[in-house]
Design a protein around this motif. Sequence first.
Motif, mmCIF file in Angstrom:
data_model
loop_
_atom_site.group_PDB
_atom_site.id
_atom_site.type_symbol
_atom_site.label_atom_id
_atom_site.label_comp_id
_atom_site.label_asym_id
_atom_site.label_seq_id
_atom_site.Cartn_x
_atom_site.Cartn_y
_atom_site.Cartn_z
ATOM 1 N N ILE A 262 71.087 -4.120 -5.444
ATOM 2 C CA ILE A 262 72.433 -4.694 -5.351
ATOM 3 C C ILE A 262 72.720 -5.553 -6.573
ATOM 4 C CG2 ILE A 262 73.975 -6.094 -3.932
ATOM 5 C CD1 ILE A 262 71.946 -5.520 -1.594
ATOM 6 N N SER A 263 71.689 -6.280 -7.028
ATOM 7 C CA SER A 263 71.896 -7.170 -8.178
ATOM 8 C C SER A 263 72.057 -6.393 -9.484
ATOM 9 C CB SER A 263 70.732 -8.159 -8.285
ATOM 10 O OG SER A 263 69.517 -7.446 -8.386
ATOM 11 N N GLN A 264 71.738 -5.092 -9.490
ATOM 12 C CA GLN A 264 71.883 -4.281 -10.704
ATOM 13 C C GLN A 264 73.268 -3.675 -10.818
ATOM 14 O OE1 GLN A 264 69.320 -3.745 -12.810
ATOM 15 N NE2 GLN A 264 67.484 -4.168 -11.665
ATOM 16 N N ALA A 265 74.100 -3.850 -9.779
ATOM 17 C CA ALA A 265 75.406 -3.198 -9.787
ATOM 18 C C ALA A 265 76.406 -4.002 -10.596
ATOM 19 C CB ALA A 265 75.901 -3.022 -8.357
ATOM 20 N N ALA A 266 77.461 -3.330 -11.032
ATOM 21 C CA ALA A 266 78.488 -3.982 -11.846
ATOM 22 C C ALA A 266 79.522 -4.678 -10.970
ATOM 23 C CB ALA A 266 79.153 -2.950 -12.741
ATOM 24 N N VAL A 267 79.057 -5.333 -9.922
ATOM 25 C CA VAL A 267 79.903 -6.118 -9.030
ATOM 26 C C VAL A 267 79.237 -7.487 -8.941
ATOM 27 C CG1 VAL A 267 80.653 -6.359 -6.629
ATOM 28 C CG2 VAL A 267 80.700 -4.135 -7.692
ATOM 29 N N PRO A 268 80.000 -8.586 -9.040
ATOM 30 C CA PRO A 268 79.370 -9.909 -8.990
ATOM 31 C C PRO A 268 78.483 -10.053 -7.753
ATOM 32 C CG PRO A 268 81.670 -10.123 -9.535
ATOM 33 C CD PRO A 268 81.450 -8.678 -9.245
ATOM 34 N N PHE A 269 77.276 -10.542 -7.978
ATOM 35 C CA PHE A 269 76.302 -10.660 -6.886
ATOM 36 C C PHE A 269 75.804 -12.099 -6.836
ATOM 37 C CE2 PHE A 269 71.724 -10.716 -5.816
ATOM 38 C CZ PHE A 269 71.802 -10.282 -4.515
ATOM 39 N N ILE A 270 75.733 -12.656 -5.628
ATOM 40 C CA ILE A 270 75.199 -14.007 -5.472
ATOM 41 C C ILE A 270 73.933 -13.914 -4.634
ATOM 42 C CG2 ILE A 270 75.639 -16.340 -4.634
ATOM 43 C CD1 ILE A 270 78.628 -15.742 -5.026
ATOM 44 N N TYR A 271 72.879 -14.513 -5.158
ATOM 45 C CA TYR A 271 71.584 -14.427 -4.499
ATOM 46 C C TYR A 271 71.382 -15.644 -3.598
ATOM 47 C CZ TYR A 271 66.546 -13.945 -4.016
ATOM 48 O OH TYR A 271 65.285 -13.802 -3.514
ATOM 49 N N GLY A 272 71.336 -15.413 -2.311
ATOM 50 C CA GLY A 272 71.162 -16.506 -1.362
ATOM 51 C C GLY A 272 69.718 -16.942 -1.273
ATOM 52 N N ASN A 273 69.506 -18.151 -0.825
ATOM 53 C CA ASN A 273 68.150 -18.669 -0.739
ATOM 54 C C ASN A 273 67.584 -18.429 0.660
ATOM 55 O OD1 ASN A 273 65.893 -19.823 -1.639
ATOM 56 N ND2 ASN A 273 66.610 -21.932 -1.505
ATOM 57 N N TYR A 274 66.797 -17.379 0.826
ATOM 58 C CA TYR A 274 66.134 -17.076 2.101
ATOM 59 C C TYR A 274 67.047 -17.124 3.327
ATOM 60 C CZ TYR A 274 62.139 -17.125 -0.796
ATOM 61 O OH TYR A 274 61.281 -16.829 -1.816
ATOM 62 N N GLY A 275 67.921 -16.182 3.395
ATOM 63 C CA GLY A 275 68.683 -15.990 4.628
ATOM 64 C C GLY A 275 69.981 -16.750 4.744
ATOM 65 N N ASP A 276 70.407 -17.458 3.684
ATOM 66 C CA ASP A 276 71.654 -18.210 3.851
ATOM 67 C C ASP A 276 72.866 -17.450 3.323
ATOM 68 O OD1 ASP A 276 71.515 -18.428 1.173
ATOM 69 O OD2 ASP A 276 71.577 -20.603 1.067
#
Lengths: 302, 75
Positions: free
Chosen positions: A89-103
């Motif tokens: 998902i993080s490799q896609a050309a759509v803004p991605f936000i990485y949550g911290n363990y389940g949030d």
Amino acid sequence: MSLKYITPAERFKRYLPKDYVELVDYGPFGKTQDEAGPGNMGQFKELVEEHPMCSGCWMAYYIRLIFASLPCPEETVTLGTAGCGRLAISQAAVPFIYGNYGDQNAMASGLSRAFRIRFPDKTKDVITIAGDGGTMDIGFSMTMHSWIRGEKFTTIMLDNEVYGNTGGQESGMSPKGAILKMAPLGKQGEKMPATALAQAAGCVYTVRMSPTNIKKAAKIIRRAIFVAREVGPTFIHAYTSCNIEYSIPTEDVFADAKEKEKTRFQFEEYMTDAAKEVIERVEAEEKAASKARKAASKAEAV
Amino acid sequence: MYYVAKVNSDMCAEYKCNTCTLYCPEANTLMFDKKGNTSWVDEDRCKGCALCVYVCTDMLDRNCITMEMVSGKED
């Protein structure tokens, strides 16, 4: 992001990375589903690029399908958390936000509210895509509370029934009796009833499915996004097998998904009356638009 | 050494079909050439899972895709 923000000036294109220019020219930005959708994957440049997920991963396939069926990729933000899924998902050309363990659902609540205040004239789609651990185990409280509050965004659970990224521990979604590397005696408890929990918590549209029929799977993803724009929280529970931890030969992954569709992942769609109204309206509009386009192109050809 | 998918383009062009391209887990790997009416594989990206072989052979019974040992580019 918006289409204007993504598109570079014509004269500046020669200085930009080739991959980016190709994505703008041949990608799905600003195009309809007939031009660049799940039905003609392999004929346009897709949003997901080379990803590090395992060979024959059904989750990677479903993520590819999610990005191909987004109704408006330039106005979408995805959120995810620790797990296999975020690798693609993080490799896609759509803004991605990485949550911290389940949030991820807690963050998505704030984000979707902020978008509605900041861009009242636009429709912004917020989608959380997380694994079964991130949604139903570690992030369970935040997922449930976002649904109970009636936050308007889509939650997609990629259920591989195991913690595949950390070596095969049992998760809440593993079926009873599943023998895994870190659960050698077999799981003692039952599989969590995810869609029933979602309905109890107030989701207006829930689906449990195994993505074997591409057209149907794409339609479900789009329905969930359209309903979340207007009515309330939506939830998709999709089977995306882990061929490593469940020892499925890669060439049999598709057959396994079909088999699970008959047992644990029988198709189940639930929608409230308000959600049904939105779905019928949007699908009728889409059909009419597609018909008009076809008629126009025919007239042009003549 | 590993296997990658190879499409027999002559056989593939006989059918009006792009089903394999819809079920590949890798993006931008199994592509469809509209002019030649055939699928083709970007061998640098193929991870060799053989899901396309299942689709073409077991599901559709067309046998256009085979797994072949990747050939080294340097001599």
